[in-house]
Scaffold this motif. Sequence first.
Motif, short mmCIF file in Angstrom:
data_model
loop_
_atom_site.label_atom_id
_atom_site.label_comp_id
_atom_site.label_asym_id
_atom_site.label_seq_id
_atom_site.Cartn_x
_atom_site.Cartn_y
_atom_site.Cartn_z
N SER A 161 9.64 64.01 -33.93
CA SER A 161 8.49 64.69 -33.34
C SER A 161 7.24 64.54 -34.22
CB SER A 161 8.82 66.16 -33.13
OG SER A 161 7.68 66.87 -32.72
N LEU A 162 7.37 64.86 -35.49
CA LEU A 162 6.21 64.84 -36.39
C LEU A 162 5.69 63.43 -36.66
CD1 LEU A 162 7.28 67.52 -39.02
CD2 LEU A 162 5.41 67.71 -37.36
N LEU A 163 6.60 62.46 -36.71
CA LEU A 163 6.21 61.10 -37.06
C LEU A 163 6.03 60.20 -35.85
CD1 LEU A 163 8.62 60.56 -40.09
CD2 LEU A 163 6.32 61.55 -40.07
N ASP A 164 6.26 60.76 -34.65
CA ASP A 164 6.16 59.97 -33.43
C ASP A 164 7.10 58.77 -33.45
OD1 ASP A 164 4.80 60.83 -31.27
OD2 ASP A 164 2.91 59.83 -31.74
N LEU A 165 8.31 59.00 -33.89
CA LEU A 165 9.33 57.97 -33.96
C LEU A 165 10.44 58.29 -32.98
CD1 LEU A 165 9.76 57.66 -37.84
CD2 LEU A 165 8.57 56.07 -36.35
N ASP A 166 11.27 57.31 -32.69
CA ASP A 166 12.51 57.56 -31.98
C ASP A 166 13.60 56.77 -32.68
OD1 ASP A 166 12.42 54.86 -31.05
OD2 ASP A 166 11.32 55.48 -29.27
N SER A 167 14.84 56.97 -32.29
CA SER A 167 15.95 56.34 -33.00
C SER A 167 15.86 54.82 -32.95
CB SER A 167 17.29 56.82 -32.44
OG SER A 167 17.40 56.50 -31.08
N ASP A 168 15.37 54.26 -31.84
CA ASP A 168 15.24 52.80 -31.76
C ASP A 168 14.21 52.26 -32.74
OD1 ASP A 168 17.18 52.59 -29.81
OD2 ASP A 168 15.73 52.64 -28.15
N SER A 169 13.07 52.94 -32.86
CA SER A 169 12.04 52.45 -33.78
C SER A 169 12.51 52.55 -35.23
CB SER A 169 10.72 53.18 -33.58
OG SER A 169 10.84 54.55 -33.87
N VAL A 170 13.25 53.60 -35.55
CA VAL A 170 13.78 53.74 -36.91
C VAL A 170 14.80 52.63 -37.18
CG1 VAL A 170 15.13 55.19 -38.47
CG2 VAL A 170 13.34 56.21 -37.05
N THR A 171 15.70 52.40 -36.23
CA THR A 171 16.73 51.37 -36.40
C THR A 171 16.09 50.00 -36.53
OG1 THR A 171 18.31 52.67 -35.14
CG2 THR A 171 18.76 50.32 -35.35
N ASN A 172 15.14 49.68 -35.68
CA ASN A 172 14.51 48.35 -35.72
C ASN A 172 13.73 48.14 -37.00
OD1 ASN A 172 15.59 47.70 -33.24
ND2 ASN A 172 13.77 48.37 -32.12
N LYS A 173 12.96 49.14 -37.41
CA LYS A 173 12.17 49.00 -38.63
C LYS A 173 13.04 49.04 -39.87
CE LYS A 173 7.85 50.73 -36.77
NZ LYS A 173 6.83 51.75 -36.82
N SER A 174 14.17 49.74 -39.80
CA SER A 174 15.05 49.83 -40.96
C SER A 174 15.81 48.53 -41.20
CB SER A 174 16.04 50.97 -40.78
OG SER A 174 15.37 52.20 -40.76
#
Length: 180
Positions: A161-174
């Motif tokens: 919520s605070l970072l405007d992320l979702d699990s897909d964006s975290v996984t892809n960027k990670s």
Amino acid sequence: MEFTSHELYHVYNRGNNQQPIFYERENYLFFIKKMRRHLTNCSEVLAYCLMPNHFHWLLFVNDTEDSNSRHPLNQKIGTLFSSYTQSINKRYDRTGSLFQQKTKSIHIDSKKQAITTFFYIHQNPIRAQLVGEMADWPYSSVPDYMGKRRGTLVNKECAYSLLDLDSDSVTNKSKKDLDF
């Protein structure tokens, strides 16, 4: 350190004289247990990474009942360090400070800075050449975000919520080494 409710902070410290603060797996797990005990009642842990001689946290500070005094997070962090140091000193027959005197905290004042800090924290093991992929370092919150572990220390919903992320964006960027 001064903390303000409803604000984000990058908190970090390292071993005194850059010496290790974690010597074996049990030390990391013990420190994580202490983080859960001391940090989660006055902040939301959004990201963390424990390295052999330092650590990083991304925290969202919760409300305090008394706005005229220092936030209780200051005392909780001090208690965490003190009790961890006492345990390590006893276990390894050592004396003195384990952590540097001044713990650093950087107030995060933009979404871009928050996202950059989030990934910077998680990339520490790659930059130190401890692992090839962020998700392979067990002493960070990356395995939680990538679904490799069902940890409960980090508040993923708050981070999303605070970072405007979702699990897909975290996984892809990670999965790739971002340049910061």
